[in-house]
Design an enzyme around this catalytic site. Structure first.
Site, mmCIF file in Angstrom:
data_model
loop_
_atom_site.group_PDB
_atom_site.id
_atom_site.type_symbol
_atom_site.label_atom_id
_atom_site.label_comp_id
_atom_site.label_asym_id
_atom_site.label_seq_id
_atom_site.Cartn_x
_atom_site.Cartn_y
_atom_site.Cartn_z
ATOM 1 N N ARG A 31 -5.678 -18.617 3.547
ATOM 2 C CA ARG A 31 -6.274 -19.931 3.255
ATOM 3 C C ARG A 31 -7.621 -20.098 3.960
ATOM 4 O O ARG A 31 -8.530 -20.734 3.441
ATOM 5 C CB ARG A 31 -5.333 -21.058 3.694
ATOM 6 C CG ARG A 31 -4.131 -21.210 2.779
ATOM 7 C CD ARG A 31 -3.369 -22.491 3.040
ATOM 8 N NE ARG A 31 -2.585 -22.478 4.272
ATOM 9 C CZ ARG A 31 -1.386 -21.938 4.413
ATOM 10 N NH1 ARG A 31 -0.830 -21.299 3.398
ATOM 11 N NH2 ARG A 31 -0.743 -21.998 5.554
ATOM 12 N N CYS A 74 17.556 -18.403 9.064
ATOM 13 C CA CYS A 74 18.400 -19.477 9.579
ATOM 14 C C CYS A 74 19.481 -19.869 8.591
ATOM 15 O O CYS A 74 20.450 -20.544 8.949
ATOM 16 C CB CYS A 74 17.533 -20.685 9.918
ATOM 17 S SG CYS A 74 16.013 -20.219 10.764
#
Ligand code: FAD
Ligand code: FAD
Ligand code: COA
Ligand code: COA
Lengths: 553, 553
Positions: free
Chosen positions: A23, A44
């Site tokens: 970006r 997770c």
């Protein structure tokens, strides 16, 4: 200037850094090497996929190599291990895992986000244990899932009661297995203190998980079907999950001469540069500064990894961004309970010899008159003089992580317990009370600092009683049926003012009630009448939660 | 020195001050006068008792006169109105409501917490409207409850779309009534901005509540059974709830010459003293300083009343405590939705001519791969230069008030949007994402300040299109089926880099996607390739939520 950046590791830290680097600069050449097959996956979520809460495997794959390469115009090379760094030449040696072929790649800047690996101790018989698993990535997950589907195990032993161990115990239980959790320490969930962890330990037991504390694995027999504990006990298990912690993946860094810290993590400066300024490191592999103690710490959590990655990417792109250290805010679901914590716990403060004070409260998650309120067991640690917040822990069914997030934010803002009393938190009956539990914790703490309100902790109670101290229960008599501290006298708060003459002025009067509130009111009454009075912090609830756990040990 | 303190008002502010005064001094004489029958009741629970969520009336009575008198050794006199203050003599004149008898009582310090009263405008026919109600206290509640039970009304009109109006509309709907909500402004819930309130307005409509905006009540006919609107429209109703706001109960203060502010509230200094230093005032009756604008404000909420009461009690007892002003953090439940806000909204910032920037986001309440995540519509307002946080609003099904509480805490700590990116908030898949929505709001805001990423707001879109601006939709073509901005071109983000030659460098390219994220990625790509690119803040979601509400007006 258009840079060539190499990233080692393609998941939380690596993938986030890659995205941000792109970006900030469309033209730089970004190569992301990942040893495994998958990049950008949801570490997770792995326990919840095993347990079935996450039903589709593809949900775990946040990005595929193809989609991510395209979206961020990245040169992603999975199944590619970086095996060596030549810092002088600014090149890395890469091994193609499929072909075994090795090649060099040059870099202007190198970012290491290699993560951590499960600790696997040299237990006798571990190599032969075919049904022993660790959990770190998608292949680990696939192995466990396949084993459960194919072998239909009836029982599991989870070794280690940290976050992943507790999550795995819950998820295996949800699948219908008989689960035993074995933990070396005297409590599960090390980020919590003993009396708080005791609540979770009871919760696990209530859900049928057998919890064995202060015991470890001595040996595995019969290809891992038989577990011999250090205590001599034996456990039979159709499968074993080993989750006694992780350690930084530091070999690559160490081999290339980067400074490794005392805790085994890669040392970085505030810009997340290693001892070689062209090499940045982030995530589970690095040592961070513990925001509270100022000491180096390993805090292997996804939030910090993501944040560090963005900061490192900014620095690589020529912005000067600093990483201020880690609080260690963490949360875990245990069936319908939530446990969360931030900052240092009491064990840590004691280890570092820091001066602190503690309060325990059990306020409702929202106004008691609106249906569905449940208690939040809240512990706050702070400095005795200025009331600087050192840490907090909370457990309950609802609104738990909200209070920890608020306290974590207060800590980042350098706020004190006095400031907690002035926080303006959302209040309507379904959400909180006009004095939010966090405000209330501030009040209780402020009274200790400002007015010298004296308290003792649950673990000091028995000693007081054994040495003949006067313990006064100011609850209503019927409340004692729910349990009581031995050898206490009972004067309900409502009668206290009329019965002062029954109490001595020559010795301290220790007072307790159910949660600490009425005890505090009694202390105020006694103090103002010339008595010496001390409140049992957290009342019967904290005392009984902590000590009943000792009993069922 | 043992003081005699008189408190006027026995509910949120009054009762809290009484308790604290007693805790700080066992011996002082504390008289609490309450005009009504009840003290210390749960004002905020009243709508939920009417709706049935709170099933038992006694739940609303947090304390009875007897219990509270005993617990805090207070001289509580209910049904006793303080009708006059003689400041020179330091006495109050009290009227016993039951007997009509009046008597004087002297004070050393006086604390006013008389609250606020519902605004009742002089609408023609209002005096004859027997089934018109306002809601402030237990008798009001009893009246409404009895009317509903006895008269079995089928329809209700709620006049005023503030917190209490919306809560009453919901609760009457839950009882099965046909409910119409009439609001003068162009939105409900004034603390929210238009495009945020539009979500709630839709929610109310989905639940079958008819919402009439930009219209008011002109006249009531047929004893209130017929409502004539300012627009000329007519509504029939079996009952009316009037909830167009409250104004400070300032008469007693005004009559006794205390300074009243421009907004009608009692003026106090930072110690919560009125213009007479022996008289303190707290709660809905006072003007506070708006923490953001620094302007005087009326913020009639229970949290501030409770906090101010404790501070005033501290000051009366000789401690110097200051009240730093009010953020106005507030929350309301709307069926399964929650709307919360803190600080100033855009309307207020504009009114005060303050310079600000805005971001809208729609992140998930927790990790998308874990089941049950729902969007949080989040708006953050901040200063264009330093990124000081000015206010925030959030709406969604879950985790809404958590994010507002975190931002409110950050504001109290003086944190900036850059600090939001560094907050360490609890993350595990059931609770949040590794980048929490609050972190994400910080990132989006930081990009605007640091990198000058340009955005336009939803209300600027139509003008851009009308003046021939180039609007580019970077979503996938199939997403446009869910709705699209008129006259936009479509280049999916994944094809953008290959199709740059289709775009002009001579004019700004306005970009939008679904929520703003891909639009931002596209802006970065275009900027780095020499284009002028502007993102539509909040994407299609914010635009469509705001404009579809305009359409269904
Ligand atoms: C089961 C489980 C549950 C978790 N739950 C939570 C939670 O609820 N909340 C939370 O905050 N955190 C949780 N975590 C921790 C979180 O996932 C990590 O903190 C985070 O992923 C760390 O990011 P990282 O980039 O440092 O490492 P990782 O995300 O692990 O990525 C490192 C990658 O580098 C690759 N690699 C290593 N060496 C090389 C090399 N030499 N060449 C090429 N590639 C290499 C590895 O294969 C790995 O894929 C959990 C972790 C696990 C395993
Ligand atoms: C229906 C309803 C719902 C609400 N919901 C919420 C919510 O969800 N969240 C929130 O933050 N706030 C809510 N509020 C607002 C909150 O209740 C008030 O902000 C708070 O009660 C203000 O406290 P106070 O002490 O200033 O006034 P009150 O609590 O109103 O107490 C003032 C008392 O003073 C008495 N009094 C006035 N003048 C005299 C006099 N001369 N002599 C003797 N007595 C006198 C009055 O009878 C009254 O009982 C709600 C209010 C209502 C009415
Ligand atoms: C998926 C992954 C590649 C995303 O990385 P990322 O691009 O940094 O993050 P996101 O896609 O969430 O986007 C964040 C960016 O979008 C911007 N953004 C987000 N919402 C926006 C909105 N509504 N409008 C404008 N911009 C927005 C943010 O500002 C940020 O950009 P910045 O860093 O340049 O400021 C990476 O996080 C990852 O691999 N995650 C999975 C692995 C992992 O984290 N595991 C541990 C947890 S399970
Ligand atoms: C009920 C009411 C009289 C309580 O007032 P209060 O005594 O100030 O508040 P609480 O009973 O919550 O107790 C708070 C006190 O207990 C202390 N406390 C709370 N939990 C404690 C614990 N576990 N251990 C020690 N002390 C504790 C606090 O420090 C505080 O004391 P302090 O002010 O001296 O520091 C008052 O709030 C009231 O009338 N409420 C109903 C009206 C109302 O607020 N309406 C609007 C909302 S619906």
């Amino acid at each position: 200037m258009t840079k060539k950046v190499i990233i080692v590791g393609g998941v939380a830290g690596g993938a986030t850094a890659a995205g941000r680097l792109r970006r900030l600069d469309e033209k730089s050449h970004i190569i992301m090497f990942e040893r495994g097959e998958h990049v950008s996956f949801a570490n997770c979520g792995l326990p919840y996929y095993i347990g079935g809460a996450i039903s589709k495997r593809e949900k775990l794959l946040v990005q595929t190599v193809e989609a991510m390469s395209k979206k961020y115009r990245l040169d992603i090379r999975n199944l590619s291990e970086v095996v060596k760094i030549n810092r002088d030449a600014k090149t890395v040696l890469v091994k193609n895992i499929k072909t075994g072929e090795q090649y060099e790649e040059s870099y202007d800047d190198l970012l290491l986000s290699p993560g951590a690996k499960p600790v696997v101790p040299p237990i006798a018989g571990i190599a032969e244990a075919e049904q022993l698993f660790t959990l770190r990535n998608i292949p680990d997950t696939d192995r466990i899932k396949a084993f459960i589907t194919e072998k239909q195990p009836k029982s599991a032993v989870v070794i280690g009661g940290g976050f992943i161990g507790v999550e795995m115990a819950e998820n295996l239980k949800e699948l219908g297995l008989d689960v035993t959790l074995v933990e070396m320490a005297n409590q599960v969930l090390a980020p919590l203190d003993y009396e708080m962890a005791a609540i979770i330990r009871q919760k696990l037991s209530h859900h049928g998980i057998k919890v064995i504390l202060e015991d470890g694995v001595q040996e595995l027999q019969e290809n891992g079907r038989q577990i011999i504990l250090k205590s001599g006990g034996k456990l039979a298990a159709d499968m074993i999950v080993l989750s006694i912690g992780v350690k930084p993946e530091n070999k690559l860094a160490e081999d290339s001469g980067l400074t490794i810290g005392e805790r085994g993590g890669i040392v970085v400066n505030q810009y997340l540069q290693t001892s070689d300024p062209s090499i940045y490191a982030v995530g589970d592999a690095i040592e961070v500064t513990d925001c509270v103690s100022g000491k180096p710490a390993l805090i292997p959590l996804a939030g910090p990894a993501n944040r560090q990655a963005r900061i490192a990417a900014d620095n690589i792109s020529g912005r000067k961004k600093t990483y201020a250290g880690t609080l260690g805010t963490a949360v875990v679901k245990i069936f319908d309970y939530t446990a969360a914590s931030t900052g240092n716990n009491e064990k840590t403060l004691r280890r570092y010899g820091m001066d602190y004070r503690t309060v325990h409260l059990h306020p409702g998650s929202h106004a008691g008159y609106y249906p569905g309120a449940t208690p939040i067991h809240l512990k706050l640690l702070f400095t005795p003089d200025e009331g600087k917040i050192l840490g907090a822990q909370a457990i309950g069914k609802s609104g738990v992580e909200k209070r920890i997030d608020v306290i974590a934010t207060a800590m980042k803002g350098g706020l004190t317990v006095f400031d907690l009393t002035n926080l303006e938190l959302s209040y309507a009956p379904p959400y909180s009370s006009a004095k939010d539990p966090v405000n209330m914790a501030g009040y209780v703490a402020a009274n200790i600092i400002e007015d010298g309100i004296k308290t003792i902790q649950w673990h000091e109670v028995d000693e007081v009683i054994q040495s003949g101290g006067l313990m006064l229960d100011v609850r209503e008599p019927h409340e004692q049926q729910g349990g009581m501290i031995e050898n206490t006298r009972n004067i309900p708060l409502g009668q206290l003012r009329e019965r002062l003459d029954e109490l001595p002025k020559s010795e301290p009067i220790y007072i307790h009630c159910q949660v600490g509130l009425r005890g505090y009111l009694a202390v105020r009454i006694l103090l103002d009448n010339g008595f010496d009075a001390v409140n049992v912090d957290g009342g019967w609830v904290t005392y009984s939660l902590a000590t009943s756990a000792q009993l069922i040990k």
